[in-house]
Motif scaffolding. Structure first.
Motif: not given
Length: 135
Positions: A95-120
């Protein structure tokens, strides 16, 4: 449904740093091979995103977006957002997983996260995340 945690993760990713979404003309969704999603499941996610955000959905990498002329004139900024699912880790708890995700628009407009998801309580939700990089 198997795709629900991925949909929840993408929703959260899009909702973070909404300035990156301003006037987006498309969403490009790239799923790394390490992410266990079937083509039919990816299509369901893409259809959901297309209806919710009312923009075309592509599967182009950054280089392909530039080649397809989907970037701004200077080539450093995209006309839409590039969402990437880099890695998937199943925890010992099903009931738990981790995803590494990113969102990019420009070199000065980007974010990368490690998300923890849980089934609750019958649904997947974000239980926490770590910002890996932000620009």
């Amino acid at each position: 449904m198997r795709i629900e945690p991925y949909r929840v993760a993408l929703e959260e990713l899009i909702s973070i740093d909404t300035a990156l979404n301003a006037n987006m003309e498309y969403i490009s969704l790239v799923l790394n091979e390490a992410v266990p999603i079937e083509d039919s499941e990816r299509e369901v996610i893409e259809s959901y995103l297309q209806h919710k955000y009312n923009v075309p959905i592509y599967n182009y990498t950054h280089e392909q977006l530039i080649e397809q002329k989907l970037g701004e004139q200077d080539g450093t900024r995209l006309k839409g957002i590039l969402l990437t699912m880099e890695r998937y880790k199943q925890s010992d708890d099903t009931n738990e997983m981790t995803l590494e995700v990113s969102k990019y628009r420009a070199n000065e407009g980007a974010i990368a996260l490690e998300m923890i998801l849980a089934y609750q309580e019958g649904q997947w939700e974000i239980s926490g995340y770590v910002t890996e990089r932000e620009s």
